[in-house]
Design an enzyme around this catalytic site. Structure first.
Site, PDB file in Angstrom:
ATOM      1  N   GLY A  11       0.720  -1.193   0.186  1.00 26.09           N
ATOM      2  CA  GLY A  11       0.027  -0.091  -0.082  1.00 26.09           C
ATOM      3  C   GLY A  11       0.739   1.042  -0.082  1.00 26.09           C
ATOM      4  O   GLY A  11       0.242   2.429  -0.458  1.00 26.09           O
ATOM      5  N   GLU A  48       4.308   3.852   5.967  1.00 25.72           N
ATOM      6  CA  GLU A  48       2.813   3.110   5.863  1.00 25.72           C
ATOM      7  C   GLU A  48       1.755   3.869   4.985  1.00 25.72           C
ATOM      8  O   GLU A  48       1.941   4.976   5.067  1.00 25.72           O
ATOM      9  CB  GLU A  48       2.318   2.615   7.247  1.00 25.72           C
ATOM     10  CG  GLU A  48       2.945   1.296   7.917  1.00 25.72           C
ATOM     11  CD  GLU A  48       2.196   0.104   7.132  1.00 25.72           C
ATOM     12  OE1 GLU A  48       1.635   0.355   5.761  1.00 25.72           O
ATOM     13  OE2 GLU A  48       1.959  -0.818   7.731  1.00 25.72           O
ATOM     14  N   ASP A  55      -4.248   1.409  11.065  1.00 24.51           N
ATOM     15  CA  ASP A  55      -5.738   0.891  11.400  1.00 24.51           C
ATOM     16  C   ASP A  55      -5.687   0.515  12.913  1.00 24.51           C
ATOM     17  O   ASP A  55      -5.736   1.356  13.990  1.00 24.51           O
ATOM     18  CB  ASP A  55      -6.159  -0.177  10.633  1.00 24.51           C
ATOM     19  CG  ASP A  55      -7.679  -0.515  10.416  1.00 24.51           C
ATOM     20  OD1 ASP A  55      -8.360  -0.070  11.342  1.00 24.51           O
ATOM     21  OD2 ASP A  55      -8.072  -1.045   9.330  1.00 24.51           O
ATOM     22  N   LYS A  57      -6.454   6.029  11.055  1.00 25.12           N
ATOM     23  CA  LYS A  57      -7.875   5.986  11.685  1.00 25.12           C
ATOM     24  C   LYS A  57      -7.778   5.596  13.235  1.00 25.12           C
ATOM     25  O   LYS A  57      -7.710   4.558  13.642  1.00 25.12           O
ATOM     26  CB  LYS A  57      -8.278   4.572  11.059  1.00 25.12           C
ATOM     27  CG  LYS A  57      -8.994   4.801   9.743  1.00 25.12           C
ATOM     28  CD  LYS A  57      -9.673   3.320   9.368  1.00 25.12           C
ATOM     29  CE  LYS A  57     -10.261   3.308   7.874  1.00 25.12           C
ATOM     30  NZ  LYS A  57     -10.596   1.935   7.759  1.00 25.12           N
ATOM     31  N   PHE A  85     -14.248   2.792   4.687  1.00 23.52           N
ATOM     32  CA  PHE A  85     -13.253   1.941   4.017  1.00 23.52           C
ATOM     33  C   PHE A  85     -12.706   2.684   2.741  1.00 23.52           C
ATOM     34  O   PHE A  85     -13.350   3.025   1.755  1.00 23.52           O
ATOM     35  CB  PHE A  85     -14.070   0.605   3.218  1.00 23.52           C
ATOM     36  CG  PHE A  85     -13.453  -0.302   2.942  1.00 23.52           C
ATOM     37  CD1 PHE A  85     -12.387  -0.318   2.035  1.00 23.52           C
ATOM     38  CD2 PHE A  85     -13.754  -1.746   3.320  1.00 23.52           C
ATOM     39  CE1 PHE A  85     -11.545  -1.195   1.426  1.00 23.52           C
ATOM     40  CE2 PHE A  85     -12.851  -2.864   2.571  1.00 23.52           C
ATOM     41  CZ  PHE A  85     -11.986  -2.441   1.703  1.00 23.52           C
ATOM     42  N   VAL A  86     -11.273   3.079   2.804  1.00 22.87           N
ATOM     43  CA  VAL A  86     -10.682   3.785   1.763  1.00 22.87           C
ATOM     44  C   VAL A  86     -10.019   3.154   0.811  1.00 22.87           C
ATOM     45  O   VAL A  86      -9.336   2.084   1.301  1.00 22.87           O
ATOM     46  CB  VAL A  86      -9.875   4.983   2.510  1.00 22.87           C
ATOM     47  CG1 VAL A  86     -10.680   5.801   3.188  1.00 22.87           C
ATOM     48  CG2 VAL A  86      -8.848   4.734   3.534  1.00 22.87           C
ATOM     49  N   ASP A 103      -6.159  -0.550  -1.413  1.00 22.14           N
ATOM     50  CA  ASP A 103      -6.586  -1.583  -2.083  1.00 22.14           C
ATOM     51  C   ASP A 103      -7.995  -2.049  -1.654  1.00 22.14           C
ATOM     52  O   ASP A 103      -8.252  -1.667  -0.521  1.00 22.14           O
ATOM     53  CB  ASP A 103      -5.970  -2.647  -2.571  1.00 22.14           C
ATOM     54  CG  ASP A 103      -5.730  -3.566  -1.439  1.00 22.14           C
ATOM     55  OD1 ASP A 103      -5.543  -3.423  -0.252  1.00 22.14           O
ATOM     56  OD2 ASP A 103      -6.138  -5.012  -1.292  1.00 22.14           O
TER      57      ASP A 103
END
Ligand code: PRP
Length: 188
Positions: free
Chosen positions: A53, A108, A112, A140, A161-162, A168
Site C-alpha cells: 500500500g 505506511e 488501523d 484511523k 473503507f478507503v 486496495d
C-alpha cells in the site's frame, strides 16, 4: 467507451483527498521530515516502505525529502479481513540491508488497529537502529487496538473503507490517483 479509471471511479462514494490535496500534504510532510532530520545532522536516512500500500505515497514523499536517503522494502502478511488479528505478522519479504546503527523511518499508507506497526517496530528495534520513526499517510485513530508512536501523519480519517493512491480492495483500486471511500455495496 468507458475507461478503466472511469470504471473504478464508479465504485467511489466520495473523494476524500484529491490529487492536489495529496500532493500538497505529501510535500508538507517531506518538508517537516527534512527539517527534523537536518537538526540531527544525519549522514543517511533509511526509508522502509511496507508493501504494497505504501508504494505510491513513498515514491512521492522521497522526491521531496532533501536529505541523503536510501530505500528498502518489507512485506508482511496481513490478517484475514473480518476477523480479529492475533497481533503477530509473518515476514513475506525482509529488507535487503542491515539497519544497525542507522536512522530508519518506516513508511505506511494507513494505521488501523496498529497491530502491524507494533509488530514491525519491535522487530526492527531488535536490530538496533540508531533511531526509528514512523510516517503514515492515513491514520484511523478510532480503530486503534494498540498504541504505537506515529511521528508523521498525513491525515486522520474516520472509520471508512478507503481506496486509491496505493490502498486496495481485493488488490484493486490502488491505481486511482486520489483517495476515496468505497461504496458499501461493493464489499457488502
Ligand atoms: C494494510 C496497511 C498496513 C496495515 C494496517 O496493509 O498497509 O500495513 O494494513 O493495519 P493495522 O494497523 O490494522 O495492522 P494490508 O495488509 O492491507 O496489505 P497491503 O499494503 O498489501 O494492501
Amino acid at each position: 467507451m468507458q475507461s478503466w479509471q472511469q470504471h473504478l471511479a464508479e465504485s467511489v462514494e466520495e473523494i476524500l483527498f484529491d490529487e492536489e490535496t495529496l500532493a500538497k500534504r505529501v510535500k508538507e510532510l517531506a518538508k517537516e521530515i527534512t527539517a527534523d532530520y537536518q537538526q540531527l545532522n544525519i549522514s543517511e536516512l533509511v526509508i522502509i516502505g511496507i508493501l504494497r500500500g505504501s508504494v505510491l505515497f513513498m515514491s512521492d514523499l522521497i522526491r521531496h525529502i532533501d536529505l541523503p536517503v536510501t530505500i528498502d522494502f518489507m512485506a508482511v502478511s496481513s490478517y484475514t479481513k473480518g476477523t480479529r488479528s492475533s497481533g503477530t505478522v509473518r515476514i513475506l519479504k525482509d529488507i535487503n540491508e542491515s539497519i544497525q546503527d542507522k536512522h530508519v523511518m518506516i513508511v505506511e499508507d494507513i494505521v488501523d488497529t496498529g497491530l502491524t506497526l507494533q509488530c514491525l517496530r519491535e522487530l526492527l528495534c531488535a536490530r538496533q537502529p540508531k533511531s526509528l520513526r514512523i510516517c503514515t499517510l492515513l491514520d484511523k485513530p478510532l480503530r486503534r487496538r494498540v498504541e504505537v508512536p506515529v511521528d508523521y501523519v498525513g491525515f486522520q480519517i474516520e472509520d471508512k473503507f478507503v481506496i486509491g493512491y496505493g490502498l486496495d480492495y481485493n488488490d484493486h483500486y490502488r491505481q486511482l490517483p486520489y483517495i476515496g471511500v468505497l461504496k458499501p455495496e461493493i464489499y457488502a
